[in-house]
Design a protein around this motif. Structure first.
Motif, PDB file in Angstrom:
ATOM      1  N   GLU A  59      -0.465   0.738  16.345  1.00 50.05           N
ATOM      2  CA  GLU A  59      -1.795   1.121  16.809  1.00 50.05           C
ATOM      3  C   GLU A  59      -2.593   1.658  15.637  1.00 50.05           C
ATOM      4  OE1 GLU A  59      -3.125   0.889  19.783  1.00 50.05           O
ATOM      5  OE2 GLU A  59      -1.433   0.468  21.083  1.00 50.05           O
ATOM      6  N   PRO A  60      -3.903   1.593  15.681  1.00 48.82           N
ATOM      7  CA  PRO A  60      -4.715   2.075  14.563  1.00 48.82           C
ATOM      8  C   PRO A  60      -4.435   3.529  14.173  1.00 48.82           C
ATOM      9  CG  PRO A  60      -6.075   0.820  16.072  1.00 48.82           C
ATOM     10  CD  PRO A  60      -4.716   0.971  16.728  1.00 48.82           C
ATOM     11  N   TYR A  61      -4.170   4.408  15.149  1.00 49.97           N
ATOM     12  CA  TYR A  61      -3.962   5.818  14.841  1.00 49.97           C
ATOM     13  C   TYR A  61      -2.681   6.073  14.036  1.00 49.97           C
ATOM     14  CZ  TYR A  61      -0.393   6.309  18.455  1.00 49.97           C
ATOM     15  OH  TYR A  61       0.755   6.192  19.203  1.00 49.97           O
ATOM     16  N   LYS A  62      -1.771   5.111  14.000  1.00 52.33           N
ATOM     17  CA  LYS A  62      -0.508   5.314  13.292  1.00 52.33           C
ATOM     18  C   LYS A  62      -0.648   5.186  11.777  1.00 52.33           C
ATOM     19  CE  LYS A  62       2.474   4.246  17.147  1.00 52.33           C
ATOM     20  NZ  LYS A  62       3.598   3.462  17.659  1.00 52.33           N
ATOM     21  N   GLY A  63      -1.763   4.691  11.284  1.00 51.33           N
ATOM     22  CA  GLY A  63      -2.028   4.674   9.857  1.00 51.33           C
ATOM     23  C   GLY A  63      -1.233   3.670   9.049  1.00 51.33           C
ATOM     24  N   VAL A  64      -0.859   2.551   9.650  1.00 52.50           N
ATOM     25  CA  VAL A  64      -0.116   1.529   8.915  1.00 52.50           C
ATOM     26  C   VAL A  64      -0.954   1.013   7.744  1.00 52.50           C
ATOM     27  CG1 VAL A  64       0.972  -0.749   9.057  1.00 52.50           C
ATOM     28  CG2 VAL A  64       1.299   0.907  10.895  1.00 52.50           C
ATOM     29  N   ASP A  65      -2.267   0.949   7.916  1.00 51.93           N
ATOM     30  CA  ASP A  65      -3.137   0.522   6.811  1.00 51.93           C
ATOM     31  C   ASP A  65      -3.019   1.468   5.624  1.00 51.93           C
ATOM     32  OD1 ASP A  65      -4.338   2.503   8.426  1.00 51.93           O
ATOM     33  OD2 ASP A  65      -6.346   1.936   7.765  1.00 51.93           O
ATOM     34  N   LEU A  66      -2.888   2.770   5.900  1.00 54.68           N
ATOM     35  CA  LEU A  66      -2.719   3.747   4.823  1.00 54.68           C
ATOM     36  C   LEU A  66      -1.357   3.596   4.157  1.00 54.68           C
ATOM     37  CD1 LEU A  66      -4.279   6.849   6.599  1.00 54.68           C
ATOM     38  CD2 LEU A  66      -5.354   5.316   4.928  1.00 54.68           C
ATOM     39  N   LEU A  67      -0.332   3.290   4.952  1.00 50.90           N
ATOM     40  CA  LEU A  67       0.995   3.057   4.398  1.00 50.90           C
ATOM     41  C   LEU A  67       0.976   1.863   3.451  1.00 50.90           C
ATOM     42  CD1 LEU A  67       4.068   3.526   4.249  1.00 50.90           C
ATOM     43  CD2 LEU A  67       4.274   2.034   6.253  1.00 50.90           C
ATOM     44  N   VAL A  68       0.350   0.776   3.869  1.00 52.76           N
ATOM     45  CA  VAL A  68       0.281  -0.425   3.028  1.00 52.76           C
ATOM     46  C   VAL A  68      -0.493  -0.123   1.747  1.00 52.76           C
ATOM     47  CG1 VAL A  68      -0.647  -2.784   2.878  1.00 52.76           C
ATOM     48  CG2 VAL A  68       0.568  -2.033   4.943  1.00 52.76           C
ATOM     49  N   GLU A  69      -1.580   0.601   1.876  1.00 51.77           N
ATOM     50  CA  GLU A  69      -2.365   0.965   0.692  1.00 51.77           C
ATOM     51  C   GLU A  69      -1.541   1.812  -0.282  1.00 51.77           C
ATOM     52  OE1 GLU A  69      -6.276   3.686  -0.137  1.00 51.77           O
ATOM     53  OE2 GLU A  69      -6.321   2.365   1.623  1.00 51.77           O
ATOM     54  N   ALA A  70      -0.835   2.807   0.241  1.00 52.91           N
ATOM     55  CA  ALA A  70       0.005   3.658  -0.614  1.00 52.91           C
ATOM     56  C   ALA A  70       1.148   2.846  -1.220  1.00 52.91           C
ATOM     57  CB  ALA A  70       0.557   4.830   0.196  1.00 52.91           C
ATOM     58  N   TRP A  71       1.721   1.968  -0.428  1.00 54.52           N
ATOM     59  CA  TRP A  71       2.819   1.112  -0.909  1.00 54.52           C
ATOM     60  C   TRP A  71       2.338   0.266  -2.086  1.00 54.52           C
ATOM     61  CZ3 TRP A  71       7.825   0.765   0.958  1.00 54.52           C
ATOM     62  CH2 TRP A  71       8.594  -0.292   0.460  1.00 54.52           C
ATOM     63  N   ASN A  72       1.161  -0.334  -1.914  1.00 55.07           N
ATOM     64  CA  ASN A  72       0.602  -1.164  -2.981  1.00 55.07           C
ATOM     65  C   ASN A  72       0.372  -0.357  -4.258  1.00 55.07           C
ATOM     66  OD1 ASN A  72       0.610  -3.399  -1.335  1.00 55.07           O
ATOM     67  ND2 ASN A  72      -1.535  -3.228  -0.773  1.00 55.07           N
ATOM     68  N   MET A  73      -0.021   0.882  -4.112  1.00 58.81           N
ATOM     69  CA  MET A  73      -0.252   1.733  -5.279  1.00 58.81           C
ATOM     70  C   MET A  73       1.065   2.056  -5.984  1.00 58.81           C
ATOM     71  SD  MET A  73      -3.185   4.225  -3.625  1.00 58.81           S
ATOM     72  CE  MET A  73      -2.952   5.516  -4.814  1.00 58.81           C
ATOM     73  N   MET A  74       2.149   2.138  -5.205  1.00 61.19           N
ATOM     74  CA  MET A  74       3.444   2.515  -5.785  1.00 61.19           C
ATOM     75  C   MET A  74       4.217   1.317  -6.345  1.00 61.19           C
ATOM     76  SD  MET A  74       4.734   5.366  -3.051  1.00 61.19           S
ATOM     77  CE  MET A  74       6.392   5.108  -3.534  1.00 61.19           C
ATOM     78  N   VAL A  75       4.272   0.224  -5.601  1.00 61.55           N
ATOM     79  CA  VAL A  75       5.179  -0.870  -5.996  1.00 61.55           C
ATOM     80  C   VAL A  75       4.498  -2.221  -6.116  1.00 61.55           C
ATOM     81  CG1 VAL A  75       7.206   0.254  -5.014  1.00 61.55           C
ATOM     82  CG2 VAL A  75       5.889  -1.321  -3.603  1.00 61.55           C
ATOM     83  N   GLY A  76       3.239  -2.310  -5.943  1.00 59.51           N
ATOM     84  CA  GLY A  76       2.584  -3.606  -6.028  1.00 59.51           C
ATOM     85  C   GLY A  76       2.239  -4.126  -4.645  1.00 59.51           C
ATOM     86  N   GLU A  77       1.772  -5.319  -4.592  1.00 58.59           N
ATOM     87  CA  GLU A  77       1.310  -5.909  -3.338  1.00 58.59           C
ATOM     88  C   GLU A  77       2.377  -5.920  -2.256  1.00 58.59           C
ATOM     89  OE1 GLU A  77      -1.822  -6.992  -2.275  1.00 58.59           O
ATOM     90  OE2 GLU A  77      -2.299  -5.816  -4.053  1.00 58.59           O
ATOM     91  N   ALA A  78       2.012  -5.454  -1.084  1.00 56.46           N
ATOM     92  CA  ALA A  78       2.929  -5.456   0.056  1.00 56.46           C
ATOM     93  C   ALA A  78       2.817  -6.780   0.793  1.00 56.46           C
ATOM     94  CB  ALA A  78       2.583  -4.315   1.010  1.00 56.46           C
ATOM     95  N   ARG A  79       3.917  -7.194   1.357  1.00 55.04           N
ATOM     96  CA  ARG A  79       3.929  -8.403   2.180  1.00 55.04           C
ATOM     97  C   ARG A  79       4.320  -7.980   3.577  1.00 55.04           C
ATOM     98  NH1 ARG A  79       7.969 -13.249   2.953  1.00 55.04           N
ATOM     99  NH2 ARG A  79       9.348 -11.510   3.204  1.00 55.04           N
ATOM    100  N   LEU A  80       3.440  -8.193   4.510  1.00 52.26           N
ATOM    101  CA  LEU A  80       3.722  -7.842   5.906  1.00 52.26           C
ATOM    102  C   LEU A  80       4.310  -9.051   6.597  1.00 52.26           C
ATOM    103  CD1 LEU A  80       0.523  -5.839   6.832  1.00 52.26           C
ATOM    104  CD2 LEU A  80       2.734  -4.941   6.142  1.00 52.26           C
ATOM    105  N   ALA A  81       5.470  -8.873   7.205  1.00 53.62           N
ATOM    106  CA  ALA A  81       6.118  -9.979   7.909  1.00 53.62           C
ATOM    107  C   ALA A  81       6.109  -9.719   9.384  1.00 53.62           C
ATOM    108  CB  ALA A  81       7.550 -10.136   7.427  1.00 53.62           C
TER     109      ALA A  81
END
Length: 167
Positions: free
Chosen positions: A145-167
């Motif tokens: 759901e939008p309130y869970k902040g998955v978009d923020l997780l992906v953004e932080a992930w990308n900052m740490m390890v590079g592009e994230a791939r969502l499966a």
């Protein structure tokens, strides 16, 4: 189908009148006036003991809605007992929704610690999932759901390890 569901629910509660009813879950946000105004009254009218589990004070994304807050103040008037999972939610029900503390029980939601035993190695799992042999992996489960902040997780992930791939 929705009309059939409500008729069946009301009929089941009536059929088992005089029994304990435990409503565990969230009410339908789209039909808040049916779920919020009719069901709690019906449950209280026909159940010997009506217990409601409140996972949140109001549904996510509706915290600032005056209508939802008013309807949930009504909803919380009817249960004989309300189960919450945190002391913070218990205090919120007391202070914002005027629920008597004697009707609130804090019961931990617990942990699901069951882990299946498998001989599958990390390397084989990565191969089967077509993932590289190295690199980070994040596993998400449940309804996103939008309130869970998955978009923020992906953004932080990308900052740490590079592009994230969502499966």
């Amino acid at each position: 189908n929705l009309l059939r569901y409500y008729v069946g629910l009301l009929g089941t509660v009536f059929e088992h009148r005089g029994a304990t009813l435990h409503f565990c879950g969230l009410l339908n946000s789209r039909l808040i006036f049916v779920d919020g105004l009719i069901l709690p009254l019906w449950f209280r009218l026909w159940a010997k003991r009506y217990v409601h589990t409140a996972h949140n004070a109001v549904p996510h994304g509706r915290e600032h809605s005056a209508i939802f807050r008013l309807v949930y103040r009504w909803i919380y008037r009817f249960p004989h007992a309300i189960i919450v999972h945190t002391a913070g939610l218990a205090k919120q029900l007391e202070s914002e929704f005027y629920v008597e503390p004697s009707r609130i029980s804090v019961i931990s939601i617990g942990l699901n610690e069951e882990v299946p035993e498998t001989r599958l190695s990390v390397e084989e799992a990565r191969r089967q999932l077509k993932l590289s042999a190295s690199g980070g992996i994040a596993l998400l489960f449940g309804k996103v759901e939008p309130y869970k902040g998955v978009d923020l997780l992906v953004e932080a992930w990308n900052m740490m390890v590079g592009e994230a791939r969502l499966a």
